[in-house]
Design a protein around this motif. Sequence first.
Motif, PDB file in Angstrom:
ATOM      1  N   LYS A  69      -3.547  -0.825  -3.422  1.00 16.42           N
ATOM      2  CA  LYS A  69      -2.654  -0.162  -4.168  1.00 16.42           C
ATOM      3  C   LYS A  69      -2.421   1.115  -3.384  1.00 16.42           C
ATOM      4  CE  LYS A  69      -1.936  -3.415  -7.064  1.00 16.42           C
ATOM      5  NZ  LYS A  69      -0.905  -4.501  -6.668  1.00 16.42           N
ATOM      6  N   ARG A  70      -3.428   1.873  -3.485  1.00 15.72           N
ATOM      7  CA  ARG A  70      -3.296   3.183  -2.740  1.00 15.72           C
ATOM      8  C   ARG A  70      -4.351   3.699  -1.698  1.00 15.72           C
ATOM      9  NH1 ARG A  70      -2.856   7.327  -7.581  1.00 15.72           N
ATOM     10  NH2 ARG A  70      -3.657   5.708  -8.631  1.00 15.72           N
ATOM     11  N   VAL A  71      -4.235   4.296  -0.759  1.00 15.31           N
ATOM     12  CA  VAL A  71      -4.925   4.856   0.199  1.00 15.31           C
ATOM     13  C   VAL A  71      -4.713   6.227   0.156  1.00 15.31           C
ATOM     14  CG1 VAL A  71      -5.700   4.883   2.542  1.00 15.31           C
ATOM     15  CG2 VAL A  71      -5.156   2.706   1.643  1.00 15.31           C
ATOM     16  N   VAL A  79       0.995  -1.328   0.042  1.00 12.63           N
ATOM     17  CA  VAL A  79       0.104   0.143  -0.004  1.00 12.63           C
ATOM     18  C   VAL A  79       0.875   1.308  -0.022  1.00 12.63           C
ATOM     19  CG1 VAL A  79      -1.510   1.359   1.235  1.00 12.63           C
ATOM     20  CG2 VAL A  79      -1.721  -1.242   1.411  1.00 12.63           C
ATOM     21  N   ASP A  80       0.375   2.046  -0.851  1.00 13.21           N
ATOM     22  CA  ASP A  80       1.042   3.553  -0.689  1.00 13.21           C
ATOM     23  C   ASP A  80       0.262   4.400   0.035  1.00 13.21           C
ATOM     24  OD1 ASP A  80       2.175   5.871  -1.285  1.00 13.21           O
ATOM     25  OD2 ASP A  80       1.991   6.178  -3.582  1.00 13.21           O
ATOM     26  N   TRP A  81       0.549   4.962   1.149  1.00  9.35           N
ATOM     27  CA  TRP A  81      -0.316   5.697   1.905  1.00  9.35           C
ATOM     28  C   TRP A  81      -0.110   7.199   1.652  1.00  9.35           C
ATOM     29  CZ3 TRP A  81      -4.043   3.977   5.673  1.00  9.35           C
ATOM     30  CH2 TRP A  81      -3.723   2.676   6.187  1.00  9.35           C
ATOM     31  N   PRO A  85      -7.869   5.179  -5.207  1.00  8.88           N
ATOM     32  CA  PRO A  85      -7.920   5.334  -6.637  1.00  8.88           C
ATOM     33  C   PRO A  85      -7.791   4.012  -7.581  1.00  8.88           C
ATOM     34  CG  PRO A  85      -6.347   6.883  -5.687  1.00  8.88           C
ATOM     35  CD  PRO A  85      -6.679   5.894  -4.721  1.00  8.88           C
ATOM     36  N   ASP A  86      -7.172   2.989  -7.319  1.00 16.70           N
ATOM     37  CA  ASP A  86      -6.897   1.789  -7.688  1.00 16.70           C
ATOM     38  C   ASP A  86      -7.892   0.605  -7.581  1.00 16.70           C
ATOM     39  OD1 ASP A  86      -4.416   2.726  -8.998  1.00 16.70           O
ATOM     40  OD2 ASP A  86      -3.664   2.649  -6.845  1.00 16.70           O
ATOM     41  N   ASN A  87      -8.713   1.089  -6.658  1.00 15.54           N
ATOM     42  CA  ASN A  87      -9.571  -0.120  -6.317  1.00 15.54           C
ATOM     43  C   ASN A  87     -11.077   0.791  -6.122  1.00 15.54           C
ATOM     44  OD1 ASN A  87      -6.896  -0.269  -4.463  1.00 15.54           O
ATOM     45  ND2 ASN A  87      -7.790  -2.381  -5.145  1.00 15.54           N
ATOM     46  N   PRO A  88     -11.645   0.937  -7.479  1.00 16.87           N
ATOM     47  CA  PRO A  88     -12.808   1.709  -7.372  1.00 16.87           C
ATOM     48  C   PRO A  88     -14.287   0.947  -6.874  1.00 16.87           C
ATOM     49  CG  PRO A  88     -12.134   1.195  -9.571  1.00 16.87           C
ATOM     50  CD  PRO A  88     -11.272   0.507  -8.678  1.00 16.87           C
ATOM     51  N   HIS A  89     -14.290  -0.473  -6.859  1.00 18.00           N
ATOM     52  CA  HIS A  89     -15.399  -1.226  -7.061  1.00 18.00           C
ATOM     53  C   HIS A  89     -15.704  -1.981  -5.368  1.00 18.00           C
ATOM     54  CE1 HIS A  89     -16.533  -0.055 -10.783  1.00 18.00           C
ATOM     55  NE2 HIS A  89     -15.358  -0.756 -11.312  1.00 18.00           N
ATOM     56  N   HIS A  90     -14.694  -2.953  -5.175  1.00 18.89           N
ATOM     57  CA  HIS A  90     -14.951  -3.738  -3.856  1.00 18.89           C
ATOM     58  C   HIS A  90     -13.597  -3.286  -3.170  1.00 18.89           C
ATOM     59  CE1 HIS A  90     -18.557  -5.415  -5.730  1.00 18.89           C
ATOM     60  NE2 HIS A  90     -17.899  -5.622  -7.009  1.00 18.89           N
ATOM     61  N   VAL A  91     -13.609  -2.219  -2.607  1.00 13.77           N
ATOM     62  CA  VAL A  91     -12.217  -1.959  -1.840  1.00 13.77           C
ATOM     63  C   VAL A  91     -11.831  -2.870  -0.810  1.00 13.77           C
ATOM     64  CG1 VAL A  91     -10.948   0.020  -0.545  1.00 13.77           C
ATOM     65  CG2 VAL A  91     -12.780   0.497  -2.089  1.00 13.77           C
ATOM     66  N   ALA A  94      -1.361  10.864 -10.873  1.00  8.98           N
ATOM     67  CA  ALA A  94      -1.445  10.414  -9.572  1.00  8.98           C
ATOM     68  C   ALA A  94      -0.146   9.682  -8.977  1.00  8.98           C
ATOM     69  CB  ALA A  94      -2.521   9.398  -9.454  1.00  8.98           C
ATOM     70  N   ALA A  95       0.859   9.603 -10.226  1.00 13.60           N
ATOM     71  CA  ALA A  95       1.796   8.990  -9.724  1.00 13.60           C
ATOM     72  C   ALA A  95       2.912   9.871  -9.025  1.00 13.60           C
ATOM     73  CB  ALA A  95       2.637   8.714 -11.194  1.00 13.60           C
TER      74      ALA A  95
END
Length: 309
Positions: free
Chosen positions: A247-249, A73-75, A231-237, A299-300
């Motif tokens: 991936k990112r929070v 995870v990228d916090w 951002p990388d998990n738009p549906h079922h976080v 977002a990078a």
Amino acid sequence: MLSFLPGWLLLPFSFSLFALNLALWGLLVTPLGIVKLLLPFSAVHRLTGFAGKGCYRGWTHVNTALINLFNAVDWQISGAQTLDKASWYLLISNHKSWLDIPVVSTVAHSRIPEPKFFLKDELKWLPFLGTGCWALDMPFMKRYSAAQLAKRPELQGKDIETTRASCQKFKTVPTTIINFVEGTRCTEQKKAQKRSPFHYLLPPKAGGIAFTLASMGEQFNAILDFTLLYPDNPHHVALDMLTGKLKRVVVQVEVLPVDQQVIGDYFNDEQFRQRFQLWLNQRWQEKDQRIAQYYLADAANPVTEQVSC
């Protein structure tokens, strides 16, 4: 990091550990609530309150460690540099996933007082979770539909009475009161049902936070407006987190003043009610725009306070 493992292998393992963590701290904290109920003395309440905070911190520590264990995870946390643990805060936030509560707890841990979440009344019957939250004095809110109020007018304002009673407990010790003001998790289906005017959010509910501000407004040092993004998990976080795909929070914090613009008699002053609803809807419109801008930006390389959570 175990995110390299296949999701089908991680899922039962991660779910079991999160469940055990909840059960452990729920079992430890529930007797504190019983002691507090049976021995209603200020010294006992101080001791059980201190122990309860320790249990909450333990639950948060393990949750954060498990999230980082199963996911790379990228916090990305911004705007939280000026917060402190000796203040009173009202924290409002959008609501995307069941993961929001562990995420907010992680961000809050070293920055602000232990949070008190406004929870749905139905959750108090859940084993470990409900009893643990009850022991920690989390306020449970029971909302009534228009049809229920039409049949039983005496229920009008009951949820606000609950808010008032809960807020009285938080006046002596620095506290963060948290309200997911949309009232439920935002999904495309719910956005359609509620005819949401926002792209990424549900319409906010003003009554609960307005009454909290009326009850404790002058004691709050600030209002914290959290914007939560995955951002990388738009549906079922939550499912993605359990299978190593988180991936990112992203947590964007905005500190707002507590002034006459947000303190008033929401239920009896029509002009103030309209002003407050306008203020909250403007906040949500700005939040919606910030989310849109984030997705449009590169977002990078975000400009954030990089932290180890």
